[in-house]
Design a protein around this motif. Structure first.
Motif, mmCIF file in Angstrom:
data_model
loop_
_atom_site.group_PDB
_atom_site.id
_atom_site.type_symbol
_atom_site.label_atom_id
_atom_site.label_comp_id
_atom_site.label_asym_id
_atom_site.label_seq_id
_atom_site.Cartn_x
_atom_site.Cartn_y
_atom_site.Cartn_z
ATOM 1 N N HIS A 137 45.123 35.001 24.126
ATOM 2 C CA HIS A 137 45.903 34.768 25.458
ATOM 3 C C HIS A 137 46.185 33.029 25.471
ATOM 4 O O HIS A 137 44.960 32.105 24.598
ATOM 5 C CB HIS A 137 45.453 35.264 26.973
ATOM 6 N N ASP B 226 43.170 34.236 36.180
ATOM 7 C CA ASP B 226 44.811 34.637 35.707
ATOM 8 C C ASP B 226 46.063 34.852 36.635
ATOM 9 O O ASP B 226 45.672 33.423 37.882
ATOM 10 C CB ASP B 226 43.613 35.951 36.142
ATOM 11 N N MET C 47 41.416 33.887 33.450
ATOM 12 C CA MET C 47 42.502 35.295 32.590
ATOM 13 C C MET C 47 41.732 35.873 31.590
ATOM 14 O O MET C 47 40.892 34.032 30.541
ATOM 15 C CB MET C 47 43.618 34.277 31.376
ATOM 16 N N SER D 172 41.889 41.201 32.860
ATOM 17 C CA SER D 172 43.429 40.399 33.363
ATOM 18 C C SER D 172 44.481 42.317 33.128
ATOM 19 O O SER D 172 44.001 42.796 32.514
ATOM 20 C CB SER D 172 43.786 39.075 32.910
ATOM 21 N N GLY E 67 49.178 38.678 34.343
ATOM 22 C CA GLY E 67 48.053 38.685 35.098
ATOM 23 C C GLY E 67 47.440 37.564 33.621
ATOM 24 O O GLY E 67 47.438 35.727 33.910
ATOM 25 N N ILE E 68 48.414 36.909 32.138
ATOM 26 C CA ILE E 68 47.450 36.706 31.529
ATOM 27 C C ILE E 68 49.293 36.567 30.122
ATOM 28 O O ILE E 68 49.339 37.495 30.299
ATOM 29 C CB ILE E 68 47.048 38.077 30.675
#
Ligand code: TYM
Length: 339
Positions: free
Chosen positions: A18, A190, A198, A203, A207-208
């Motif tokens: 991520h 996040d 994050m 998350s 949110g990611i």
């Protein structure tokens, strides 16, 4: 002149890295390849400390390595390998665990967080000793620096403590490493809850941002990122944590200082700003995703990169372990040419 050495690791516990992994760690890994003698590993031994599916782990380990190549690691300029290909990691971990205090290991906050979620019985002994394995990863390679995000700082301190303790008891053996934490991207938050980092485990999907997300998804997630009351684009951790997080992301991706971004967007509202943040993420991630897909389509190439990485890493690891065995007092095995 010999270059300083770096080592770092990343877990293959999701189908994609991520944005936090990328800005906190992987981007630094790529940048350090020329100035440093760089060792990077996909830490599959760490990934089995939580319940896992064997086939998924195998696939994710390959995807992880492919993403690192996609992001710009060059197997001619760094050593990229899979942790379980070098058995000395687990061997050194045992030795280090014998000089680690139980209380000392109990104080590791990541273990406390992760075990609190599943309850004491759901937490394995492997999860408990996880930071000692991480210390072994680092000390085996005599790394001077370890590029990581802020959440790994405590594990780095344990690594130094264990290295120092071993040196003190058994004679100078290990180099004591420094954490190399990028100030602006040490903790990407996040997008839906800027109070938490994050993270693939906590998350929500909104949110990611995944490294392998399609542009449409990236744009949507950033457009919906939580911002704060008002309309001024200004870094203020307490009053504007959402906007501050987006400013950090934008600045880390483009190299533009946060103060310049504040001047550029001022009080013109969040719309144009968010659009530009999204385009910066898309511009960085699209070529990485395309290269990752290419690498994944050529399994023979990927396997050959990992085999040659394991060969180079194994040479260094064996040399360190020979010294460790000798210092600890194990009888040498003569048919193997031990010292
Ligand atoms: P892991 O796999 O959880 O994360 C990989 C790297 O990404 C960083 N990171 C972040 N940085 C900024 N903001 C975030 N929100 C964010 N989330 C993750 C992490 O700090 C890490 O650098 N224990 C390690 C893996 C490991 C390791 C090692 C690291 C095993 N052995 C030896 C360094 C050296 C971990 O679980 O990272």
């Amino acid at each position: 002149m010999t270059k300083p050495r770096v080592l770092s690791g990343i877990q293959p516990t999701a189908d994609s890295f991520h944005l936090g992994n990328y800005l906190g760690a992987v981007k630094q890994w790529v940048a350090l390849q020329d100035s440093h003698d760089a060792f990077y590993c996909v830490v599959d031994l760490h990934a089995i400390t939580m319940r896992h599916e064997p086939e998924l782990l195998r696939r994710r380990t390959r995807i992880a390595a492919a993403q690192l190549l996609g992001a710009g690691l060059d197997p001619d300029r760094c050593t990229l390998f899979v942790q379980s290909h070098v058995p000395e990691h687990a061997e050194l971990q045992w030795v280090l665990s014998c000089i680690t205090g139980f209380g000392e290991a109990s104080r590791m906050t990541q273990f406390k967080d992760k075990s609190a979620k599943g309850g004491a019985d759901a937490s394995s002994v492997g999860l408990f000793t996880y930071p000692i394995l991480q210390a072994a990863d680092i000390l085996l390679y005599e790394a001077n620096q370890v590029p990581v995000g802020e959440d790994q700082r405590q594990h780095l301190e344990l690594t130094r403590d264990l290295g120092q303790r071993f040196n003190h008891r058994f004679g100078a053996t290990f180099v004591l490493p420094e954490a190399y934490i990028p100030p602006a991207a040490a903790r990407i938050a996040d997008l839906q809850d800027p109070a938490i980092k994050m993270s693939k485990s906590t998350s929500s999907p909104q949110g990611i941002i995944d490294l392998l997300d399609e542009p449409g998804r990236i744009r949507k997630k950033i457009a919906r990122a939580v911002t704060d009351p008002g309309s001024e684009v200004r870094a203020d951790e307490a009053a504007k944590p959402g906007v501050t997080n987006l400013l950090r992301i934008y600045s880390a991706l483009t190299g533009e200082p946060i103060s310049a971004l504040e001047n550029k967007y001022g009080s013109g509202g969040y719309g144009a700003f968010k659009k530009d943040v999204a385009e910066a993420v898309v511009a960085t991630f699209t070529p990485i995703r395309e290269k990752t897909e290419k690498v994944l389509a050529d399994e023979a190439y990927l396997d050959q990169v990992l085999a040659s990485g394991a060969g180079r890493a194994g040479e260094v690891a064996r040399r360190t372990m020979d010294t460790v065995r000798d210092r600890v007092g194990f009888v040498p095995r003569m048919d193997r040419g031990d010292r």
